[in-house]
Design a protein around this motif. Structure first.
Motif, PDB file in Angstrom:
ATOM      1  N   GLY A 209      32.572   7.790 -14.712  1.00  0.00           N
ATOM      2  CA  GLY A 209      31.695   6.738 -15.190  1.00  0.00           C
ATOM      3  C   GLY A 209      32.151   6.180 -16.519  1.00  0.00           C
ATOM      4  O   GLY A 209      33.254   6.473 -17.006  1.00  0.00           O
ATOM      5  N   HIS A 210      31.282   5.363 -17.152  1.00  0.00           N
ATOM      6  CA  HIS A 210      31.634   4.663 -18.376  1.00  0.00           C
ATOM      7  C   HIS A 210      32.020   5.610 -19.511  1.00  0.00           C
ATOM      8  O   HIS A 210      32.981   5.352 -20.242  1.00  0.00           O
ATOM      9  CB  HIS A 210      30.468   3.774 -18.828  1.00  0.00           C
ATOM     10  N   GLN A 211      31.258   6.677 -19.684  1.00  0.00           N
ATOM     11  CA  GLN A 211      31.555   7.587 -20.788  1.00  0.00           C
ATOM     12  C   GLN A 211      32.891   8.293 -20.594  1.00  0.00           C
ATOM     13  O   GLN A 211      33.646   8.474 -21.552  1.00  0.00           O
ATOM     14  CB  GLN A 211      30.413   8.597 -20.950  1.00  0.00           C
ATOM     15  N   ASP A 212      33.193   8.678 -19.371  1.00  0.00           N
ATOM     16  CA  ASP A 212      34.494   9.295 -19.100  1.00  0.00           C
ATOM     17  C   ASP A 212      35.626   8.297 -19.333  1.00  0.00           C
ATOM     18  O   ASP A 212      36.684   8.654 -19.864  1.00  0.00           O
ATOM     19  CB  ASP A 212      34.546   9.805 -17.659  1.00  0.00           C
ATOM     20  N   LEU A 213      35.398   7.057 -18.933  1.00  0.00           N
ATOM     21  CA  LEU A 213      36.399   6.013 -19.158  1.00  0.00           C
ATOM     22  C   LEU A 213      36.649   5.827 -20.654  1.00  0.00           C
ATOM     23  O   LEU A 213      37.800   5.740 -21.102  1.00  0.00           O
ATOM     24  CB  LEU A 213      35.917   4.700 -18.546  1.00  0.00           C
ATOM     25  N   ASP A 214      35.568   5.802 -21.424  1.00  0.00           N
ATOM     26  CA  ASP A 214      35.665   5.633 -22.874  1.00  0.00           C
ATOM     27  C   ASP A 214      36.447   6.782 -23.503  1.00  0.00           C
ATOM     28  O   ASP A 214      37.350   6.569 -24.328  1.00  0.00           O
ATOM     29  CB  ASP A 214      34.263   5.549 -23.467  1.00  0.00           C
ATOM     30  N   ARG A 215      36.118   8.005 -23.113  1.00  0.00           N
ATOM     31  CA  ARG A 215      36.812   9.161 -23.683  1.00  0.00           C
ATOM     32  C   ARG A 215      38.291   9.162 -23.306  1.00  0.00           C
ATOM     33  O   ARG A 215      39.161   9.497 -24.125  1.00  0.00           O
ATOM     34  CB  ARG A 215      36.144  10.457 -23.212  1.00  0.00           C
ATOM     35  N   THR A 216      38.594   8.789 -22.081  1.00  0.00           N
ATOM     36  CA  THR A 216      39.976   8.802 -21.609  1.00  0.00           C
ATOM     37  C   THR A 216      40.851   7.853 -22.403  1.00  0.00           C
ATOM     38  O   THR A 216      42.004   8.167 -22.734  1.00  0.00           O
ATOM     39  CB  THR A 216      40.034   8.438 -20.118  1.00  0.00           C
ATOM     40  N   TYR A 217      40.297   6.684 -22.764  1.00  0.00           N
ATOM     41  CA  TYR A 217      41.095   5.659 -23.442  1.00  0.00           C
ATOM     42  C   TYR A 217      40.738   5.494 -24.920  1.00  0.00           C
ATOM     43  O   TYR A 217      41.283   4.617 -25.592  1.00  0.00           O
ATOM     44  CB  TYR A 217      40.953   4.328 -22.708  1.00  0.00           C
ATOM     45  N   GLY A 218      39.850   6.342 -25.431  1.00  0.00           N
ATOM     46  CA  GLY A 218      39.556   6.362 -26.854  1.00  0.00           C
ATOM     47  C   GLY A 218      38.945   5.087 -27.396  1.00  0.00           C
ATOM     48  O   GLY A 218      39.355   4.612 -28.459  1.00  0.00           O
ATOM     49  N   TRP A 219      37.936   4.550 -26.710  1.00  0.00           N
ATOM     50  CA  TRP A 219      37.316   3.307 -27.180  1.00  0.00           C
ATOM     51  C   TRP A 219      36.258   3.558 -28.246  1.00  0.00           C
ATOM     52  O   TRP A 219      36.080   2.763 -29.159  1.00  0.00           O
ATOM     53  CB  TRP A 219      36.726   2.530 -26.005  1.00  0.00           C
ATOM     54  N   GLY A 220      35.515   4.646 -28.125  1.00  0.00           N
ATOM     55  CA  GLY A 220      34.547   5.007 -29.156  1.00  0.00           C
ATOM     56  C   GLY A 220      33.274   4.196 -29.158  1.00  0.00           C
ATOM     57  O   GLY A 220      32.683   3.977 -30.224  1.00  0.00           O
ATOM     58  N   LEU A 221      32.808   3.770 -27.987  1.00  0.00           N
ATOM     59  CA  LEU A 221      31.559   3.020 -27.900  1.00  0.00           C
ATOM     60  C   LEU A 221      30.393   3.963 -27.633  1.00  0.00           C
ATOM     61  O   LEU A 221      30.571   5.070 -27.123  1.00  0.00           O
ATOM     62  CB  LEU A 221      31.642   1.972 -26.786  1.00  0.00           C
ATOM     63  N   ASN A 222      29.188   3.514 -27.980  1.00  0.00           N
ATOM     64  CA  ASN A 222      27.965   4.247 -27.652  1.00  0.00           C
ATOM     65  C   ASN A 222      27.361   3.643 -26.396  1.00  0.00           C
ATOM     66  O   ASN A 222      27.016   2.465 -26.378  1.00  0.00           O
ATOM     67  CB  ASN A 222      26.960   4.187 -28.813  1.00  0.00           C
ATOM     68  N   TRP A 223      27.221   4.457 -25.360  1.00  0.00           N
ATOM     69  CA  TRP A 223      26.778   3.949 -24.066  1.00  0.00           C
ATOM     70  C   TRP A 223      25.324   4.270 -23.804  1.00  0.00           C
ATOM     71  O   TRP A 223      24.856   5.372 -24.072  1.00  0.00           O
ATOM     72  CB  TRP A 223      27.640   4.551 -22.958  1.00  0.00           C
ATOM     73  N   THR A 224      24.594   3.292 -23.275  1.00  0.00           N
ATOM     74  CA  THR A 224      23.221   3.479 -22.845  1.00  0.00           C
ATOM     75  C   THR A 224      23.071   2.918 -21.436  1.00  0.00           C
ATOM     76  O   THR A 224      23.884   2.046 -21.030  1.00  0.00           O
ATOM     77  CB  THR A 224      22.220   2.750 -23.773  1.00  0.00           C
ATOM     78  N   PRO A 225      22.093   3.385 -20.657  1.00  0.00           N
ATOM     79  CA  PRO A 225      21.924   2.870 -19.301  1.00  0.00           C
ATOM     80  C   PRO A 225      21.699   1.358 -19.306  1.00  0.00           C
ATOM     81  O   PRO A 225      21.006   0.813 -20.156  1.00  0.00           O
ATOM     82  CB  PRO A 225      20.687   3.614 -18.773  1.00  0.00           C
ATOM     83  N   GLY A 226      22.332   0.679 -18.350  1.00  0.00           N
ATOM     84  CA  GLY A 226      22.189  -0.774 -18.265  1.00  0.00           C
ATOM     85  C   GLY A 226      21.754  -1.208 -16.886  1.00  0.00           C
ATOM     86  O   GLY A 226      21.915  -0.497 -15.899  1.00  0.00           O
ATOM     87  N   ARG A 227      21.150  -2.413 -16.831  1.00  0.00           N
ATOM     88  CA  ARG A 227      20.693  -2.973 -15.572  1.00  0.00           C
ATOM     89  C   ARG A 227      21.129  -4.437 -15.479  1.00  0.00           C
ATOM     90  O   ARG A 227      21.352  -5.093 -16.477  1.00  0.00           O
ATOM     91  CB  ARG A 227      19.162  -2.885 -15.456  1.00  0.00           C
ATOM     92  N   LYS A 228      21.212  -4.927 -14.246  1.00  0.00           N
ATOM     93  CA  LYS A 228      21.521  -6.347 -14.031  1.00  0.00           C
ATOM     94  C   LYS A 228      20.235  -7.147 -14.000  1.00  0.00           C
ATOM     95  O   LYS A 228      19.207  -6.643 -13.592  1.00  0.00           O
ATOM     96  CB  LYS A 228      22.259  -6.511 -12.701  1.00  0.00           C
TER      97      LYS A 228
END
Length: 228
Positions: A209-228
């Protein structure tokens, strides 16, 4: 620029060689290509399309945004295209339908997700665009896709991403490796190492998911649940 067919060949040609329009497919053995060498400039069109393999008797076919909600195959796979960005001034973020963060072409981050198919009517897949006139302001982009609806199985999606510069050959990345039950795939990373050129590197790396993607590529964002 129109082609002048009145020019005759002969002598030393001072014009540069024409850019090949043959498709470039990035693979494990040939994983990267320079956008400037492909023609560069203008607007980069990134398209994600797929043909889900449906169970016998179901209506499979090309997938568009939320197509399943509008009556597509109930056992099909619906994918969303998105992009992580990092600008040279340090700003970072994501362009995606979740949270309605569709980006902008004329203002930072110079990446925009096409929202025209939010109803699911389009069979052209998912599309986003990058304004390469601002390439000096872009440090890196990470193109990724995730399964929004349907079974979490990239293996049956037959997905392909095509990056088409304004000039030059389309660049193709196929999501053709075993994904297991991962719901997200890092497809390609575009890195600016020279100031005026983005190098496209094939990733095809599956994560949860998003958090794993962030950690893998070192983006350093804070993720919260999102909706369309």
């Amino acid at each position: 620029m129109p082609i002048d067919y009145t020019k005759r060949s002969g002598g030393q040609d001072s014009n540069p060689a024409p850019v090949s329009l043959s498709k470039v497919t990035l693979t494990k053995n040939a994983p990267s290509v320079s956008l400037s060498k492909q023609g560069g400039g203008g607007r980069l069109h990134v398209n994600l399309n797929w043909t889900a393999q449906s169970a016998p008797g179901s209506a499979g076919g090309p997938g568009g945004f939320l197509k399943r909600v509008l009556g597509g195959a109930s056992d099909g796979v619906d994918l969303d295209l998105a992009c992580l960005y990092e600008l040279t001034d340090g700003r970072k973020g994501v362009v995606q339908a979740l949270g309605n963060t569709f980006g902008s072409l004329e203002a930072p981050p110079y990446v925009q997700l096409d929202a025209d198919d939010r109803t699911g009517a389009s069979v052209g897949g998912e599309n986003l665009f990058v304004n390469l006139a601002h390439v000096r302001e872009i440090r890196r982009l990470l193109i990724f896709a995730f399964i929004y609806a349907g079974a979490p199985n990239f293996d049956q999606a037959n997905a392909v991403v095509t990056l088409t510069p304004a000039r030059g050959a389309p660049i193709e990345v196929r999501l053709d490796e075993s994904a297991g039950n991962a719901r997200m795939c890092a497809i390609a990373q575009l890195t600016n190492s020279s100031g005026d050129d983005l190098v496209v590197n094939r990733e095809v790396r599956y994560v949860a998911g998003h958090q794993d993607l962030d950690r893998t590529y070192g983006w350093g964002l804070n993720w919260t649940p999102g909706r369309k």
